[in-house]
Design a protein around this motif. Sequence first.
Motif, PDB file in Angstrom:
ATOM      1  N   GLN A 158       0.818  -1.206   0.000  1.00 12.89           N
ATOM      2  CA  GLN A 158       0.000   0.000   0.000  1.00 12.89           C
ATOM      3  C   GLN A 158       0.857   1.262   0.000  1.00 12.89           C
ATOM      4  O   GLN A 158       0.479   2.279  -0.579  1.00 12.89           O
ATOM      5  N   GLU A 159       2.027   1.208   0.605  1.00  8.16           N
ATOM      6  CA  GLU A 159       2.888   2.385   0.694  1.00  8.16           C
ATOM      7  C   GLU A 159       3.388   2.869  -0.671  1.00  8.16           C
ATOM      8  O   GLU A 159       3.861   3.982  -0.810  1.00  8.16           O
ATOM      9  N   HIS A 160       3.248   2.025  -1.692  1.00  8.39           N
ATOM     10  CA  HIS A 160       3.684   2.393  -3.040  1.00  8.39           C
ATOM     11  C   HIS A 160       2.521   2.722  -3.976  1.00  8.39           C
ATOM     12  O   HIS A 160       2.740   3.017  -5.139  1.00  8.39           O
ATOM     13  N   SER A 161       1.300   2.660  -3.474  1.00  4.76           N
ATOM     14  CA  SER A 161       0.128   2.852  -4.325  1.00  4.76           C
ATOM     15  C   SER A 161      -0.557   4.193  -4.068  1.00  4.76           C
ATOM     16  O   SER A 161      -0.686   4.635  -2.926  1.00  4.76           O
ATOM     17  N   TYR A 162      -1.027   4.801  -5.144  1.00  5.40           N
ATOM     18  CA  TYR A 162      -1.813   6.030  -5.022  1.00  5.40           C
ATOM     19  C   TYR A 162      -3.296   5.724  -4.822  1.00  5.40           C
ATOM     20  O   TYR A 162      -4.093   6.630  -4.610  1.00  5.40           O
TER      21      TYR A 162
ATOM     22  N   ALA B 123      -5.870   4.733  -2.469  1.00  4.03           N
ATOM     23  CA  ALA B 123      -5.900   4.759  -1.003  1.00  4.03           C
ATOM     24  C   ALA B 123      -6.391   3.464  -0.364  1.00  4.03           C
ATOM     25  O   ALA B 123      -5.920   3.067   0.698  1.00  4.03           O
TER      26      ALA B 123
ATOM     27  N   GLU C   2       5.694  10.749   2.386  1.00  7.39           N
ATOM     28  CA  GLU C   2       4.813  10.426   1.253  1.00  7.39           C
ATOM     29  C   GLU C   2       4.194   9.034   1.435  1.00  7.39           C
ATOM     30  O   GLU C   2       3.004   8.843   1.173  1.00  7.39           O
ATOM     31  N   GLN C   3       4.990   8.073   1.869  1.00  2.25           N
ATOM     32  CA  GLN C   3       4.441   6.743   2.109  1.00  2.25           C
ATOM     33  C   GLN C   3       3.353   6.792   3.173  1.00  2.25           C
ATOM     34  O   GLN C   3       2.311   6.148   3.034  1.00  2.25           O
TER      35      GLN C   3
ATOM     36  N   LYS D  40       1.375   9.237   3.846  1.00  2.00           N
ATOM     37  CA  LYS D  40       0.162   9.813   3.240  1.00  2.00           C
ATOM     38  C   LYS D  40      -0.591   8.729   2.468  1.00  2.00           C
ATOM     39  O   LYS D  40      -1.817   8.638   2.557  1.00  2.00           O
ATOM     40  N   ARG D  41       0.129   7.916   1.740  1.00  3.56           N
ATOM     41  CA  ARG D  41      -0.507   6.836   0.970  1.00  3.56           C
ATOM     42  C   ARG D  41      -1.119   5.777   1.882  1.00  3.56           C
ATOM     43  O   ARG D  41      -2.030   5.056   1.477  1.00  3.56           O
TER      44      ARG D  41
END
Length: 123
Positions: free
Chosen positions: A40-44, A46, A84-85, A87-88
Amino acid sequence: MKNGNRALKIAIVGPCAAGKSTLRQVLEAAGYEQVSNPAQEHSYVADMWQKVTRPEVLIYLDVDYPAARQRRPQEDRGEQGVAEQKKRLAHARRHADLYIDTNPIDAAETAARVLAFLDKRSA
């Protein structure tokens, strides 16, 4: 623990270097059959973690930038990269069944807390 609970669909999310892969290995060694790290940390998207894994239990492992850098200096994403991670991961964090800040604890303590949570859940 009842055998049926080892078939729980478990997803583990969190920033890079939080301990997701290590925890997955521990849970699989303990007999849990359906453990995933949906990245999930690499996906936009949510709620990708929901769509991809549809877990019964969502575990969120957190780590801050200094600890992530210490654990994986070769993969230094910078403070902004970790932010950023996170936030994702915000949606997953809000929906997590168990949240663990891994900064002050090691992998063994993280695993012990998760196993205790899963044991309590099955009681």
